[in-house]
Design an enzyme around this catalytic site. Structure first.
Site, PDB file in Angstrom:
ATOM      1  N   GLU A   1      11.807  17.552  42.787  1.00  0.00           N
ATOM      2  CA  GLU A   1      12.522  16.374  42.278  1.00  0.00           C
ATOM      3  C   GLU A   1      12.476  15.335  43.396  1.00  0.00           C
ATOM      4  O   GLU A   1      11.615  14.459  43.394  1.00  0.00           O
ATOM      5  CB  GLU A   1      13.961  16.780  41.915  1.00  0.00           C
TER       6      GLU A   1
ATOM      7  N   GLY B   1      21.852  20.657  44.347  1.00  0.00           N
ATOM      8  CA  GLY B   1      22.265  19.935  45.551  1.00  0.00           C
ATOM      9  C   GLY B   1      21.087  19.312  46.278  1.00  0.00           C
ATOM     10  O   GLY B   1      20.051  19.038  45.681  1.00  0.00           O
TER      11      GLY B   1
ATOM     12  N   HIS C   1      16.443  23.883  41.243  1.00  0.00           N
ATOM     13  CA  HIS C   1      16.085  22.459  41.330  1.00  0.00           C
ATOM     14  C   HIS C   1      15.006  22.309  42.402  1.00  0.00           C
ATOM     15  O   HIS C   1      15.249  22.637  43.571  1.00  0.00           O
ATOM     16  CB  HIS C   1      17.281  21.619  41.765  1.00  0.00           C
TER      17      HIS C   1
ATOM     18  N   HIS D   1      24.675  19.754  33.721  1.00  0.00           N
ATOM     19  CA  HIS D   1      25.738  20.145  34.658  1.00  0.00           C
ATOM     20  C   HIS D   1      27.099  19.808  34.065  1.00  0.00           C
ATOM     21  O   HIS D   1      27.317  18.672  33.641  1.00  0.00           O
ATOM     22  CB  HIS D   1      25.605  19.391  35.982  1.00  0.00           C
TER      23      HIS D   1
HETATM   24  N1  HPA Z   1      19.551  17.475  41.646  1.00  0.00           N
HETATM   25  C1  HPA Z   1      20.255  18.265  42.450  1.00  0.00           C
HETATM   26  N2  HPA Z   1      21.542  18.541  42.242  1.00  0.00           N
HETATM   27  C2  HPA Z   1      22.135  18.003  41.175  1.00  0.00           C
HETATM   28  C3  HPA Z   1      21.453  17.169  40.300  1.00  0.00           C
HETATM   29  C4  HPA Z   1      20.092  16.895  40.548  1.00  0.00           C
HETATM   30  O1  HPA Z   1      19.408  16.174  39.803  1.00  0.00           O
HETATM   31  N3  HPA Z   1      22.331  16.794  39.337  1.00  0.00           N
HETATM   32  C5  HPA Z   1      23.492  17.402  39.632  1.00  0.00           C
HETATM   33  N4  HPA Z   1      23.390  18.126  40.737  1.00  0.00           N
HETATM   34 ZN    ZN Z   2      20.323  19.112  37.739  1.00  0.00          ZN
END
Ligand code: HPA
Ligand code: ZN
Length: 369
Positions: free
Chosen positions: A221, A191, A218, A33
């Site tokens: 996670e 996000g 994403h 990012h």
């Molecule tokens: N997850 C979601 N949004 C993000 C992340 C992440 O790891 N890093 C920067 N924005």
């Molecule tokens: Zn990320």
């Protein structure tokens, strides 16, 4: 000729550390990012010069506000909080251009040869009410300039932040599509995965895909494998940001394997967001050995105080990958890149050679000879 004393022996006798070997290795980063790649010195300097209202202009006082430090809990929402203060910083065109240029320069200095850098136009625009188009143009121009000054190829990915709502997401998608011939190669969903499911964004991702953009989401996670399933089946993701919790469900694992979905794994980030309890417990090695298309990336170098070299050291020393496995993962990065087939083949050939992964000619089946 007289031999020099032992301590002054020429270079070929010097012991080379693992870090030096990995630093010199050509690298690929698909998940980084821009907003997580700001040098602290730049943050302090530009903020001071342009009168940005930060709590301090001293680097060490700023550090714990924008970077994970020892006293921070390893927690997903706590990690995301670091980006909020950073959003005040994008006060002028120079600030945006400088961070975009430096993010590419820093990657190149770490021997990253192919970088996909993602940015959230809405995050860059909000402090001064810039238009999404103008901040996108500034990023594109600065990254283009950095590519000319350093030996690196960069593809830009536009990030939608789940937290900013559907209307902003729609606008961001339009911008990603509008600039797809000027360096934007993909669309990302980032996000807060916990509070905001992906489903409401599905139509936007279908539209971006139909326009030829690569799709990365994403998922898996902070939330479990059901979000990886949602990203692949509803959002038509080609790649998953993180996705490490795929390993918890065999059906989702089979889906990822069957569709050859690449996982963009970022070990230090996973530790700091509390996804894994220690680097030794990280599932990267198991995923690799199960045949999953894993790639190895940084996520947010400055928030996590890491480099891609650091992540490679972690992969070998804590996660237990062998050097040959690590090299194969670098190539898997190129294979999953949002690049036209011809450019991908060219880069893959160059990296295969640079990593010493070519099949020696004596093992090649030369039936035409
Ligand atoms: N997850 C979601 N949004 C993000 C992340 C992440 O790891 N890093 C920067 N924005
Ligand atoms: Zn990320």
């Amino acid at each position: 000729m007289m031999h020099k004393a032992n301590s002054e022996q020429p270079n070929q006798f010097r012991t080379v550390s693992l870090r030096e070997v990995l630093q010199a290795m050509p690298k690929v980063d698909l998940h980084r990012h821009l907003e997580g790649s700001l040098r602290l010195e730049t943050l302090a300097e530009v903020a001071y010069e342009h009168g940005v209202d930060l709590p301090s202009y001293d680097i060490e006082e700023l550090r714990p506000l924008v970077q994970m430090v020892e006293s921070d809990p390893y927690d997903f929402h706590h990690f995301l909080e670091k980006f909020k203060l950073l959003r005040r910083f994008y006060s002028c065109r120079e600030a945006v251009e400088r961070v975009a240029y430096e993010a590419v320069a820093d990657a190149a200095k770490d021997n990253v040869q192919y970088l996909e850098l993602r940015f959230s136009p809405a995050s860059l625009a909000m402090a001064q009410d810039f238009s999404l188009d103008e901040v996108t143009e500034w990023v594109i121009q600065a990254v283009h300039r950095a590519q000319q000054d350093y030996q690196i190829t960069v593809g830009l990915i536009v990030s939608i932040l789940r937290d900013f709502g559907h209307e902003v997401a729609e606008h961001v998608t339009e911008v990603a599509i509008a600039y797809r011939r000027q360096g934007i190669v993909g669309l990302d969903l980032a996000g807060d995965e916990v509070r905001y499911p992906g489903k409401p964004f599905a139509k936007l991702f279908h539209r971006a895909k139909a326009e030829g953009l690569g799709i990365t989401v994403h998922a898996g996670e902070a939330m479990g494998p059901e979000r990886v399933h949602e990203a692949i089946t509803l959002l038509e993701a080609d790649r998953i940001g993180h996705g490490v919790r795929t390993i918890e469900n065999s059906d989702v694992l089979q889906l990822v394997l069957k569709r050859d979905i690449a996982l963009e794994v970022c070990p230090t980030s996973n530790l700091q967001t509390g996804v894994v309890s220690s680097l030794g417990m990280h599932p990267l090695r198991d995923l690799y050995r199960l045949g999953v298309h894993v790639t190895l990336n940084t996520d947010d170098p400055s928030v996590s105080n890491t480099t891609l070299t650091d992540e490679y050291v972690v992969a070998i020393q804590h996660i237990g990958l062998t050097m040959i496995e690590l090299k194969n993962i670098i190539l898997k990065g190129i294979q999953a890149a949002f690049l036209p087939a011809r450019e991908k083949a060219r880069l893959e050939k160059r990296l295969t050679r640079a990593l010493g992964l070519e099949t020696p000619s004596r093992f090649r089946w030369r039936f035409w000879e």
